[in-house]
Each structure stands twice: as C-alpha cells, then as structure tokens.
Design a protein around this motif. Structure first.
Motif, PDB file in Angstrom:
ATOM      1  N   TRP A 285       1.488   8.867  -1.821  1.00 11.67           N
ATOM      2  CA  TRP A 285       0.198   8.344  -2.264  1.00 11.67           C
ATOM      3  C   TRP A 285      -0.851   9.418  -2.062  1.00 11.67           C
ATOM      4  O   TRP A 285      -0.681  10.353  -1.282  1.00 11.67           O
ATOM      5  CB  TRP A 285      -0.166   7.082  -1.486  1.00 11.67           C
TER       6      TRP A 285
ATOM      7  N   TRP B 213       0.807  -1.224   0.000  1.00 11.87           N
ATOM      8  CA  TRP B 213       0.000   0.000   0.000  1.00 11.87           C
ATOM      9  C   TRP B 213       0.840   1.275   0.000  1.00 11.87           C
ATOM     10  O   TRP B 213       0.655   2.131  -0.840  1.00 11.87           O
ATOM     11  CB  TRP B 213      -0.973  -0.004   1.190  1.00 11.87           C
ATOM     12  N   HIS B 214       1.738   1.428   0.972  1.00 12.93           N
ATOM     13  CA  HIS B 214       2.539   2.669   1.023  1.00 12.93           C
ATOM     14  C   HIS B 214       4.028   2.380   1.225  1.00 12.93           C
ATOM     15  O   HIS B 214       4.759   3.203   1.781  1.00 12.93           O
ATOM     16  CB  HIS B 214       2.032   3.611   2.134  1.00 12.93           C
TER      17      HIS B 214
ATOM     18  N   ASN C 279      -0.531   5.884  -6.409  1.00  8.91           N
ATOM     19  CA  ASN C 279       0.824   5.796  -5.843  1.00  8.91           C
ATOM     20  C   ASN C 279       1.807   6.417  -6.821  1.00  8.91           C
ATOM     21  O   ASN C 279       1.668   6.253  -8.038  1.00  8.91           O
ATOM     22  CB  ASN C 279       1.215   4.335  -5.602  1.00  8.91           C
TER      23      ASN C 279
END
Ligand SMILES: Cc1cc2nc3c(=O)[nH]c(=O)nc-3n(C[C@H](O)[C@H](O)[C@H](O)COP(=O)(O)OP(=O)(O)OC[C@H]3O[C@@H](n4cnc5c(N)ncnc54)[C@H](O)[C@@H]3O)c2cc1C
Ligand code: FES
Length: 521
Positions: free
Chosen positions: A455, A85-86, A464
């Motif tokens: 993001w 995700w990040h 992203n």
C-alpha cells in the motif's frame, strides 16, 4: 479505507468515543447474523465483531491490531477474517494474526446461543495460537541477520511457535525494529508520536529472550563453520541463519550530493534528521517521483514546506501504476501545492539550490533523494551463495547454502502465479516471508506462496496493490480514478497479473484470494 492520517484520527477518536452497535451481553436475535455474515456490537467498553461460519459463531475484537482497521468491512475467507486496510489475516478460532502486517492476536470472547438469541460472555483465556506447537527437532541456535520487517517477523514467529532455543538478532541500525512505512507517512508529517514507530517496546526483546544486538554490523558469513562475523570482531555460531539485510537507498553521485542538507530515507535516524532539518527548512527538492519520494513530498507539504519534485519520467509512478493513475497522482500532488519538474534530472546540488539539466535552478534548503534502493546482498555474495539480482531462494526460502534462509527485500523467489523468479520491496511481503522462514527453520516445509501486497498513501488517498505485474498489454479500469473509487486490472494476454485500487477494499481482498487460489491450484 481511511487515510493514514484518517487512521490516526480514527484511532484517537475511537479511544475516546463510547462503543456503538448492539449490546452483545444482552443478546441479539440469531437471524441478525446469517451464515457468512458479520455483526459489530459491544460488551461494555469492548468493541466486538460476531462472525458466523455454518453452525459456529465467533466473537472477536472488532479492530485490526495493526492500525485499527475495521474488520467488519473486511472479508471472511474460510476460518479467517482479512483486514480491509492492509490485508492482515486473523484466525477466527484463536484470534491469532496468522499473516502480517498485524502481529498481535485479536481478543476472543465466549459465545452462547439460547432462546433464539446470541449472547457474548467472558473473554476467552483458553485460546492458544495454532502456531504454538513445540517442535521436536528444532535447531539450538538461530541467528537473524537484520532487524527490519523480515527479521523481526521471523523472531516474533519463532517465539510464538514456542521455540525454546536461542535467537540472536544482529542489526547495524542503532534503533530496534521500527514500523518503516510510517517513516515517510504520519511520523514524517508530524501526525504520529514517536512511540508508535517501534514495532515492539524495548522490553519485548528481553522478555522474549531475543538477544537483540544493535549497531552491530555483520562483515562476513562462513557457511562451512556456520558462523557470522561482526565488525567488532565478535562471532556468532548458528544452526540456522536467516538473511534479512533488506535494501539501502541509492545515492546519486552528483556534484554536491554529499552535503549535510541532502538526505536519503531508510532508517529512523534518517527520518529524525530530516524532521530536524524540516523544522527550519522552507523549500525542499525531492529527487525521484517514486512511492517514497512522493510520500515524502506529501509529508513535507503537511509541514507547510514548499516542495519541488524532479524526476526523469513523463509521469510519476507510470512504470508500476500505468499512465492514467500516474496522471491522477500528479494532479493530486499538484492540488496540494507540489511542483513537478518531470523529464528532467538534477545536475548539481549547491548549498541553497539544485540545478537541473534543463538549466532550471530550484531554491532548496532541504534535498531528499528517493531514487530507489539496492538490495544488500554483499554478505551473501561474499559467502558464495547464489545471487542474481537478489539472493536466490527456493519456495521454502532456502538459499543455496544449507541452513541459510533469506527473506524480505533481498530475496528472489520462484513465484507460483507468474512462473517467474521475483523480488519485491514491500513491507507485508518481507514480514510474511520472515514468518514463513521462521516456520521452515523449525522444519515446517511450508511453501512461500503469498500473493504480493503493498500500500501507499498520498494525502487522503490510499492505494492498494495486489499481485505482481512487471509489464502488461492492457489496463482494465473499473470505476473512476478521478473520483477516487477505482480498481485497475493489469493484464497480459487476457490474464490479470495485478490489481491496484483506491477505496475498493473488498475487491482488493477478493483479488488477493483469487490470485492465491490460482497459485495453489
Ligand atoms: C520510508 C519507507 C517507507 C516505506 N513504505 C512502504 C509502504 O508503505 N508499503 C510497503 O509495502 N513497503 C514500504 N516500504 C518498503 C518496506 O519498508 C521494505 O520492503 C521492508 O522494510 C523490507 O524489509 P526487510 O526486512 O527486507 O529490510 P529492512 O526492513 O530494511 O531491514 C533490514 C535490516 O538489516 C540490517 N542490516 C543490513 N545489512 C546489515 C549488516 N551487514 N549487518 C547487520 N545488519 C544489517 C538493517 O540495519 C536493517 O535492520 C517503505 C520503505 C521505506 C524506507
Ligand atoms: S489496519 Fe489492518 S492490516 Fe493494517
């Protein structure tokens, strides 16, 4: 990648639902886990990820400690696993969150191999972060100017490294360090409780012997006497100082801009004030089609407020994302009811409307300016540090004054990949710089060569971005932007400088690894 709202829903659902996958206490066949492979399972209530690297097998918590991202969908790189995700990075041997945005470690379990099977045993109590190495020549007093992303990450890393000296963190904010990205997303939208906003509970600071002084404005730095001076007259001596004063939102000087229903958004107090106003507001004008402006627009739509966005550019976010992504973002927001007034600017703000240069008048009982930020470099300038569109630092994040480091939104550093000195305003970059600065404060001499990452979130669409491209001559699009499944490569003279992606997490992680390898080559 799930949306932030999706993340929140996932997180709540995960907390209630029974764990899935094979019962790893009962064992799984060894051939279910090839070299380099991952296998998600459970032991009782705990969700566990098995990872094999050559002859070694690791058992770690299956979810990222940042926002609960599923690590099984991430990437194993050397001795680390990266969150899809990040892009948080965890050490496989210790579970340590070695690169932000995750700060807390993953739990590790014992692993046993017998009779062709892999069994997960007890939780390991013996793991210590590799960072925890006491330093012989540590400074006695560290002062951190700023209680945001970089400042907090530095203080946390200093203690993680077993630093025993004093840490004073001075912040002119009245709130302890917060998860700032959440302020334009779930928290503003009303989807996240306020107790998710602080980066740590209040007790963390006293338990970690971090002297956090809130509502304390630094007014001067004296590099000769190694002292900072605060507005209330107090002074703090330092052996090492980290400047992490971030940035402040630009407020357009328009007639009517100083009225109480006109806001900017940086702090928790700003966000609370907007939420209070939003509970009565029916129509909002957002000035600026920046990331923050548009995230705010999405959050206000979640509160059922009519939203008009006013901005001078032809397409939202075109300067960073290019025309095709700009058109997509515009359409996405329009599908959610946002009305754009592009190639136009506000001329005057009245009590109940905003008048535009074009002559259009927009009813508004709430106005938010999201027109960019200015790095808070005044202290550094006044102290005689080298400042050029940011506080200039070298690859070790040292400023031109001995003993003073800088990190986060204020720092301009020599970027190894582009060969330029760059300054970016990204959460993960600020935290990672804070972490690197902490290690260097303790004498590590570590180069800051992380690849910039950010993001942004718009309804169910996460974007992203990896790398840094101030300009480009070509954008190569893989996949389909409209279908929310794409990767855009921003190229100059055939070289990819950055990639933006939607739901292409593995490709985004791989790009980060490629850029990183090129930097260290
Ligand atoms: C609403 C919002 C949403 C965002 N969303 C994203 C996102 O989704 N993704 C992303 O990558 N980035 C995002 N960002 C950007 C990101 O938050 C910043 O890049 C990051 O916070 C920078 O960290 P920093 O430590 O440099 O500054 P900050 O986090 O701003 O911290 C600066 C600190 O210094 C203090 N300070 C300043 N001057 C003084 C002084 N004279 N005396 C004492 N204290 C002082 C401030 O009070 C504050 O505590 C967002 C920013 C905002 C405002
Ligand atoms: S959820 Fe893993 S880095 Fe954010």
């Amino acid at each position: 990648m799930a949306s932030d709202l999706g993340m929140l829903e996932d997180r709540m659902a995960e907390e209630q639902k029974p764990p899935t996958g094979p019962d790893l206490k009962q064992g799984v066949q060894e051939d279910m886990l090839p070299d380099g492979g991952m296998l998600a399972g459970h032991a009782g209530e705990d969700e566990i990820l098995l990872i094999r690297r050559g002859g070694e097998i690791f058992a770690l918590g299956a979810h990222c400690t940042h926002y609960h991202g599923p690590l099984a969908d991430g990437l194993v790189v050397g001795d680390t696993v990266r969150c899809p995700w990040h892009h948080a990075c965890f050490n496989l041997r210790t579970g340590e969150a070695i690169a932000a945005p995750a700060l807390s470690p993953l739990t590790c379990w014992k692993v046993e191999q017998r009779d062709g099977k892999i069994f997960v045993g007890e939780k390991r109590q013996d793991v210590k972060p590799a960072s925890a190495r006491a330093r012989k020549s540590a400074p006695e007093r560290v002062v951190i100017a700023g209680g945001g992303a970089a400042g907090f990450a530095a203080a946390e890393m200093l203690r993680r490294m077993d630093y025993q000296g004093s840490i004073t963190m001075l912040s002119d904010d009245s709130a302890p360090p917060v998860d700032r990205p959440n302020l334009s997303k779930d928290y503003l939208a009303g989807n996240a409780p306020e107790d998710w906003v602080p980066l740590r509970a209040d007790s963390f600071y006293s338990e970690s012997a971090i002297d956090l002084r809130l509502a304390t404005k630094i007014t001067a730095i004296n590099p000769n006497s190694r002292e900072v001076v605060c507005g209330d007259g107090s002074t703090f001596r330092y052996d090492r100082l980290l400047l992490a004063t971030g940035a402040e939102p630009v407020r357009l000087s328009l007639p009517g801009a100083d009225q109480p229903h006109v806001y900017t958004l940086r702090s928790l107090a700003d966000c609370r004030a907007i939420i209070a106003r939003a509970s009565e507001a029916r129509r909002a004008v957002v000035i600026g089609a920046s990331f923050i402006g548009l995230e705010v627009a999405a959050s206000l739509r979640a509160r059922n407020i009519e939203v008009h966005v006013v901005a001078p550019e032809k397409r939202p976010m075109e300067r960073v994302m290019g025309p095709a992504m700009g058109d997509f973002i515009r359409k996405l927001h329009e599908e959610h009811g946002v009305v754009f007034h592009l190639e136009d600017t506000p001329a005057q703000i009245e009590a109940a409307r905003v008048r535009l240069k074009s002559g259009t008048a927009l009813d508004a009982d709430l106005v938010i300016m999201g027109v960019g930020v200015r790095p808070r470099t005044q202290l550094a300038e006044a102290a005689g540090l080298r400042v050029d569109r940011g506080v200039m630092v070298n690859e070790f994040l040292e400023t031109s004054a001995p003993g003073i480091f800088a990190a986060g939104d204020i720092a301009r550093w020599p970027d190894a990949y582009s060969g330029q000195s760059i300054r970016v305003e990204h959460w993960v970059v600020a935290e990672r710089q804070g972490q690197t600065a902490a290690r260097n404060i303790l004498g590590a001499r570590e180069r800051h060569n992380f690849v910039p990452f950010f993001w942004s979130q718009h309804y169910d669409v996460p974007i992203n971005y990896v790398g840094h491209a101030e300009s480009w001559d070509h954008i190569a699009v893989e996949g389909n932007i409209e279908a929310k499944d794409c990767l855009l490569r921003f190229q100059h003279a055939g070289r990819t400088l950055a990639v933006a992606s939607i739901y292409r997490d593995i490709d985004s992680l791989k790009a980060e690894v490629e850029f990183g390898t090129a930097r260290s080559a």
